[in-house]
Design a protein around this motif. Structure first.
Motif, PDB file in Angstrom:
ATOM      1  N   GLN A   1       0.866  -1.174   0.000  1.00  0.00           N
ATOM      2  CA  GLN A   1       0.000   0.000   0.000  1.00  0.00           C
ATOM      3  C   GLN A   1       0.902   1.223   0.000  1.00  0.00           C
ATOM      4  O   GLN A   1       2.006   1.179   0.547  1.00  0.00           O
ATOM      5  N   ASN A   2       0.452   2.313  -0.604  1.00  0.00           N
ATOM      6  CA  ASN A   2       1.304   3.501  -0.619  1.00  0.00           C
ATOM      7  C   ASN A   2       0.515   4.792  -0.620  1.00  0.00           C
ATOM      8  O   ASN A   2      -0.654   4.830  -0.999  1.00  0.00           O
ATOM      9  N   ILE A   3       1.187   5.830  -0.142  1.00  0.00           N
ATOM     10  CA  ILE A   3       0.669   7.200  -0.162  1.00  0.00           C
ATOM     11  C   ILE A   3       1.709   8.028  -0.906  1.00  0.00           C
ATOM     12  O   ILE A   3       2.868   8.121  -0.476  1.00  0.00           O
TER      13      ILE A   3
ATOM     14  N   PHE B   1      -3.251   7.738  -3.089  1.00  0.00           N
ATOM     15  CA  PHE B   1      -3.015   6.548  -2.284  1.00  0.00           C
ATOM     16  C   PHE B   1      -3.649   5.344  -2.969  1.00  0.00           C
ATOM     17  O   PHE B   1      -4.586   5.482  -3.767  1.00  0.00           O
ATOM     18  N   GLY B   2      -3.121   4.177  -2.679  1.00  0.00           N
ATOM     19  CA  GLY B   2      -3.648   2.977  -3.314  1.00  0.00           C
ATOM     20  C   GLY B   2      -2.841   1.759  -2.942  1.00  0.00           C
ATOM     21  O   GLY B   2      -2.209   1.706  -1.879  1.00  0.00           O
TER      22      GLY B   2
ATOM     23  N   THR C   1      -9.719   8.719   9.485  1.00  0.00           N
ATOM     24  CA  THR C   1     -11.173   8.608   9.382  1.00  0.00           C
ATOM     25  C   THR C   1     -11.639   7.813   8.170  1.00  0.00           C
ATOM     26  O   THR C   1     -12.723   7.221   8.205  1.00  0.00           O
ATOM     27  N   SER C   2     -10.832   7.795   7.078  1.00  0.00           N
ATOM     28  CA  SER C   2     -11.296   7.151   5.839  1.00  0.00           C
ATOM     29  C   SER C   2     -10.220   6.362   5.109  1.00  0.00           C
ATOM     30  O   SER C   2     -10.467   5.241   4.654  1.00  0.00           O
ATOM     31  N   GLY C   3      -9.041   6.954   4.970  1.00  0.00           N
ATOM     32  CA  GLY C   3      -8.023   6.388   4.089  1.00  0.00           C
ATOM     33  C   GLY C   3      -7.546   5.007   4.478  1.00  0.00           C
ATOM     34  O   GLY C   3      -7.468   4.102   3.638  1.00  0.00           O
ATOM     35  N   PHE C   4      -7.241   4.801   5.757  1.00  0.00           N
ATOM     36  CA  PHE C   4      -6.752   3.492   6.187  1.00  0.00           C
ATOM     37  C   PHE C   4      -7.835   2.426   6.058  1.00  0.00           C
ATOM     38  O   PHE C   4      -7.543   1.269   5.721  1.00  0.00           O
ATOM     39  N   ASP C   5      -9.087   2.810   6.316  1.00  0.00           N
ATOM     40  CA  ASP C   5     -10.177   1.841   6.158  1.00  0.00           C
ATOM     41  C   ASP C   5     -10.292   1.411   4.694  1.00  0.00           C
ATOM     42  O   ASP C   5     -10.509   0.228   4.397  1.00  0.00           O
TER      43      ASP C   5
END
Length: 213
Positions: free
Chosen positions: A41-43, A60-61, A124-128
């Motif tokens: 995974q990366n940012i 991110f993806g 709040t959103s990205g890691f999920d």
């Protein structure tokens, strides 16, 4: 703020946060990366400098190694890029429904503020979202949910045809036959290049053979 000092401060601000979540800084690739069982995974942090103003884009993806091992045989990307290719990639702006959103930064204080906002987004959103990409089933669902609509999870919709079809086959998607015909039709709409069309047909043949074994 000069290019080098901006990037140095950007990384310094974000390293403790992403480090707590097992992401490692790869400054040469302008990204934080976390290895997972299926790939990584990366940012990706992409600043653009306009005099005193800096525009920061954050994408991110993930990379699914199984998908990319097949896809890169047919996409013929440069060799040094093949091992780095993302399977899914989108911006914070696109994820939040504001596709043209970027962070606009003029000072050190604004940079700090942007970094805190980035951290809050991932909490709040990205890691999920990234957690849903950890399996083939998750990637399959994201890429193949509605193939008649442009996917927000990839920038190249032609590549989406390749990777969506590969993921469906690897995940034993029960709608494989319909997806194959749907992507074939979509691909021929997107490009009239005979070589590219031949490559996509080669992929379909390969995946049908793969399915039989």
């Amino acid at each position: 703020m000069a290019t080098l000092s901006f990037e140095t401060e950007l990384y310094r601000q974000l390293m403790p946060f992403f480090g707590q979540h097992q992401f490692v800084l790869l400054p040469q690739r302008k990204q934080f990366r976390r290895q997972v069982d299926t790939g990584f995974q990366n940012i990706i942090l992409s600043p653009t400098f306009y005099g005193p103003e800096t525009i920061l884009d954050v994408n991110f993806g993930c990379r699914n190694e199984q998908v990319e091992q097949i896809a890169q045989q047919f996409l013929h990307n440069p060799l040094d890029y093949q091992a780095e290719a993302n399977t899914l990639l989108l911006s914070i702006g696109k994820f939040t429904g504001a596709p043209f959103f970027r962070y606009t930064i003029h000072s050190g204080e604004e940079l700090v503020r942007a970094c805190r906002q980035i951290e809050q987004f991932f909490l709040t959103s990205g890691f999920d979202f990234l957690a849903t990409t950890n399996t083939l089933a998750g990637v399959d669902s994201l890429l193949n949910r509605d193939i008649h609509q442009a996917s927000p999870y990839v920038y190249n919709q032609t590549h989406r045809c390749y990777k969506g079809l590969i993921t469906a086959q690897l995940n034993h998607n029960p709608h494989w036959s319909g997806l194959m015909e749907g992507y074939r039709h979509l691909f021929w709409q997107q490009t009239q290049n005979p070589h590219e069309q031949q490559q996509f047909e080669r992929l379909i043949t390969y995946l049908n053979y793969y399915s039989a074994n």
